[in-house]
Design an enzyme around this catalytic site. Structure first.
Site, PDB file in Angstrom:
ATOM      1  N   HIS A 221      52.083 -92.860  57.468  1.00  0.00           N
ATOM      2  CA  HIS A 221      52.963 -91.707  57.337  1.00  0.00           C
ATOM      3  C   HIS A 221      52.431 -90.698  56.335  1.00  0.00           C
ATOM      4  O   HIS A 221      52.511 -89.496  56.542  1.00  0.00           O
ATOM      5  CB  HIS A 221      54.348 -92.165  56.917  1.00  0.00           C
ATOM      6  CG  HIS A 221      55.062 -92.861  58.031  1.00  0.00           C
ATOM      7  ND1 HIS A 221      56.109 -93.702  57.824  1.00  0.00           N
ATOM      8  CD2 HIS A 221      54.847 -92.815  59.346  1.00  0.00           C
ATOM      9  CE1 HIS A 221      56.517 -94.151  58.992  1.00  0.00           C
ATOM     10  NE2 HIS A 221      55.770 -93.634  59.928  1.00  0.00           N
ATOM     11  N   ARG A 327      69.150 -70.620  62.968  1.00  0.00           N
ATOM     12  CA  ARG A 327      70.176 -71.665  63.110  1.00  0.00           C
ATOM     13  C   ARG A 327      71.273 -71.416  62.073  1.00  0.00           C
ATOM     14  O   ARG A 327      71.204 -71.916  60.952  1.00  0.00           O
ATOM     15  CB  ARG A 327      69.556 -73.041  62.888  1.00  0.00           C
ATOM     16  CG  ARG A 327      68.545 -73.460  63.949  1.00  0.00           C
ATOM     17  CD  ARG A 327      67.937 -74.803  63.574  1.00  0.00           C
ATOM     18  NE  ARG A 327      67.322 -75.511  64.680  1.00  0.00           N
ATOM     19  CZ  ARG A 327      66.003 -75.598  64.870  1.00  0.00           C
ATOM     20  NH1 ARG A 327      65.170 -75.004  64.043  1.00  0.00           N
ATOM     21  NH2 ARG A 327      65.532 -76.284  65.887  1.00  0.00           N
ATOM     22  N   GLU A 462      69.751 -76.326  77.081  1.00  0.00           N
ATOM     23  CA  GLU A 462      69.347 -77.593  76.452  1.00  0.00           C
ATOM     24  C   GLU A 462      70.087 -78.779  77.050  1.00  0.00           C
ATOM     25  O   GLU A 462      69.926 -79.908  76.608  1.00  0.00           O
ATOM     26  CB  GLU A 462      69.543 -77.536  74.932  1.00  0.00           C
ATOM     27  CG  GLU A 462      70.861 -76.955  74.478  1.00  0.00           C
ATOM     28  CD  GLU A 462      70.906 -76.672  72.980  1.00  0.00           C
ATOM     29  OE1 GLU A 462      70.044 -77.162  72.235  1.00  0.00           O
ATOM     30  OE2 GLU A 462      71.843 -75.964  72.557  1.00  0.00           O
ATOM     31  N   ASN A 485      64.342 -79.655  72.346  1.00  0.00           N
ATOM     32  CA  ASN A 485      64.685 -80.832  71.531  1.00  0.00           C
ATOM     33  C   ASN A 485      65.890 -81.552  72.131  1.00  0.00           C
ATOM     34  O   ASN A 485      65.852 -82.749  72.399  1.00  0.00           O
ATOM     35  CB  ASN A 485      65.013 -80.434  70.087  1.00  0.00           C
ATOM     36  CG  ASN A 485      63.922 -79.596  69.460  1.00  0.00           C
ATOM     37  OD1 ASN A 485      62.793 -79.627  69.920  1.00  0.00           O
ATOM     38  ND2 ASN A 485      64.250 -78.850  68.433  1.00  0.00           N
ATOM     39  N   CYS A 533      62.342 -72.408  72.519  1.00  0.00           N
ATOM     40  CA  CYS A 533      62.502 -72.437  71.062  1.00  0.00           C
ATOM     41  C   CYS A 533      62.543 -73.852  70.502  1.00  0.00           C
ATOM     42  O   CYS A 533      62.713 -74.037  69.307  1.00  0.00           O
ATOM     43  CB  CYS A 533      63.744 -71.663  70.632  1.00  0.00           C
ATOM     44  SG  CYS A 533      65.268 -72.470  71.110  1.00  0.00           S
TER      45      CYS A 533
END
Ligand code: PEP
Ligand code: MG
Length: 614
Positions: A221, A327, A462, A485, A533
């Site tokens: 990570h 957002r 979405e 997403n 987006c």
């Protein structure tokens, strides 16, 4: 490349000459994050945080368990903060590391193991945490077989975080070491046995030149983060045998090489090479003037995704259409009550003021699901992500929606804006929201409150069914924005925030590709302007495909802009169409990713060292 003749090259063993004079030493390690940097080494070892050992009496147990519970709460909060900052700077994929760690802190068995140690062995929380982490690490060793998972590192990172918090020093010591050594402007090479993800995320990038570690593989990570943050890094180096004294080091993260006591000509070459590397990055970044054009001259619109303006410099917007996704829900978070209309108005005006002539697409509040608001009491739902979120909530609670729309419309005379509605499922929902907006507009008109009558109103696509019906939605909406997403989350039936199923969260799944293709075609038929987006818009492999599928507008986090711009200007539309046709015929996500990456490297080889691992 530096000349290695007459030097000592070793892999992980003590370099000859380390005990003697300051001869030039080349140490070979594993390249984990590309880039070349020169800096002063700072050795740091925080393997063993001081763990005080305190014997408790039975009456102390409850108090100590409460102290542990508080530390766990604080640790979770810290992890969330790091997660958000990495999500903003690098992207969701890398930020997930920290949601996995949050899961560990939530794991009842892990918490119980620590609590029971306190009670059974009458030891303080620090000892219980240390021992629980040691015994769990032994059990988990070897479990992390997937490239993006390293459960032992996560566990140890979480353990360290808890110990730091219990010691009243929540800030990682590595971050402090870099800060102190770099206080006078010195560029620091951090040399350490191991660096955990949260260490990497909190290092001051202005002072840090590079990282050299003994352990931590290419897929660890910390390595992923170093790559994401653009910090050159080399691992698998026996750092304990390296001489601490001496001048600058050269760290070549692309070759996996560290040069100690470099000769003047090495330094000269290194400076030259690091400039070259920097130039590639800057050159990529500077292709921001005007719209980016593909190699055959097709204009592609680029925009930014932002949550607030803290991390965005207005000059980043030079030549871009503007902010493709603002957002706004983040304005509503970290507070105790709803922001008033006036507060929102001032905030939106300030945001517009920062972007000059560019446009901002304000997405109306998208809370609910995985983005709860503490002061918004939504009744418990069995499936919150399928429940009251986004536009559904706004339509149910019109007060909140009306207030936000009024504030936005009042602000609309202070700049160029679009309004975007999240989580639209049905065209009827969208029309209803438009009617509500029209009511507000006529009310404002009647009261002579100025606003821009032509503010476009668009829909997020979405929800998979909406993606298959973009033609209908596009006929009602002024524009469409494909949120890959959530689209991936719903199409794949994989919670995008659940680390347990993270390996199934694959936006390049063959089914997703079909969905995106149909969404792009439907939007085209309706003549609605479509941009993408979600995270796919910032992933160069996916961008090549999106271009081939007909997408001409992308909105992404600022970090991804240079690479995407670099890729777009290196390909023609025919290239992209051929790649899309090839990839649509493939049957597995792994194949798709690897074929796309092959084409990206073929078409834009200069991006090679800058790309994240495929
Ligand atoms: C999306 O879902 O793709 C999107 C861009 O919105 P968010 O990530 O805020 O849900
Ligand atoms: Mg979304």
């Amino acid at each position: 490349m530096a000349d290695e003749r007459g030097t000592t090259a070793r892999t992980g063993s003590p370099p000859a000459g380390s005990a003697g004079g300051p001869g030039r030493i080349v140490v070979k390690g594993l390249p984990v994050a590309p880039g070349l940097a020169v800096g002063t080494p700072v050795f740091h070892d925080e393997a063993d945080i001081d763990v005080p050992v305190i014997a408790l009496s039975a009456e102390d147990v409850r108090g100590e368990q409460r102290r542990l519970a508080t530390a766990i709460r604080m640790a979770k909060k810290q992890l969330q903060e790091v997660e958000h900052s990495i999500e903003r700077e690098v992207g969701r994929r890398d930020a997930r590391i920290f949601s996995v760690q949050g899961l560990l802190l939530d794991d009842p068995a892990f918490r119980k193991a620590i609590r029971e140690r306190i009670a059974a062995q009458l030891v303080n929380a620090e000892v219980a945490v240390r021992d629980a982490v040691l015994s769990w690490s032994a059990r988990l060793a070897g479990v992390g077989t997937e490239a993006d998972r390293d459960p032992v590192a996560d566990l140890r990172d979480v353990g360290r975080l808890l110990l730091r918090i219990l010691a009243g020093r929540p800030r990682p010591a590595a971050a402090r070491a870099v800060e102190e050594a770099g206080a006078d402007g010195t560029k620091v090479v951090l040399v350490t046995r191991e660096l955990l993800p949260s260490d990497t995320a909190t290092l001051d990038r202005r002072r840090l030149a590079a990282i050299v570690t003994a352990s931590g593989g290419v897929a660890s990570h910390a390595a992923i983060l170093a790559r994401g943050l653009g910090i050159p890094a080399v691992t698998d180096v026996d750092v304990s045998s390296l001489p601490a004294a001496g001048g600058a080091w050269i760290v070549d993260g692309g070759e996996g090489r560290v040069i100690l006591n470099p000769k003047p000509e090495d330094l000269e070459q290194a400076v030259h090479q690091s400039r070259h590397y920097q130039t590639i990055r800057e050159e990529l970044a500077s292709r921001s003037s005007g719209l980016v054009r593909t190699k055959d001259g097709v204009a592609i619109e680029l925009m930014l995704n932002v949550e607030n303006f803290d991390s965005v410099h207005p000059e980043m917007l030079d030549g871009l259409r503007g902010v493709g996704l603002f957002r706004t829900e983040f304005l509503f978070m970290d507070r105790k009550t709803f922001p008033s209309e006036q507060e929102q108005f001032e905030y939106y005006v300030e945001a517009l003021g920062q972007v000059g002539d560019a446009e901002i697409t304000f997405r109306t509040i998208d809370v609910g699901g995985d983005k709860p608001l503490s002061y918004l009491q939504v009744p418990a739902e069995p499936n919150p992500v399928l429940g009251w979120r986004g536009l559904r909530l706004s339509l149910q609670w019109p007060d909140m929606f009306y207030t936000q729309i009024r504030a936005l419309l009042r602000a609309s005379v202070h700049g160029r804006m679009r309004i975007l509605l999240p989580m639209v499922t049905m065209v009827e929902e969208f029309r209803r929201a438009r009617t509500m907006i029209a009511q507000i507009q006529s009310d404002m008109e009647a009261r002579e409150v100025p606003f821009d009558k032509d503010v476009p109103v668009g829909a997020m696509v979405e929800v998979p069914a909406a993606a298959l019906a973009t033609r209908d939605l596009g006929e009602s909406a002024d524009f469409l924005s494909l949120g890959t997403n959530d689209l991936s989350q719903y199409a794949l039936a994989v919670d995008r925030n659940n680390a347990r199923v993270a390996s199934l969260y694959q936006p390049l799944h063959p089914g997703m590709l079909q969905l995106v293709k149909l969404a792009a075609e439907g939007a085209h038929q309706s003549d609605a302007h479509l941009s993408v987006c979600g995270e796919m818009a910032g992933d160069p492999d996916a961008v090549l495909l999106l271009l081939g599928l007909g997408v001409r507008s992308l909105s992404m986090s600022p970090y991804h802009l240079p690479l995407v711009r670099g890729l777009l200007s290196a390909v023609t539309l025919d290239d992209a169409r051929a790649v899309a046709a090839e990839v649509l015929a493939l049957h597995s996500t792994t194949e798709i990713r690897s074929v796309l990456r092959g084409h990206v490297l073929r078409l834009a080889p200069e991006l090679g060292t800058l790309l994240p691992p495929a």
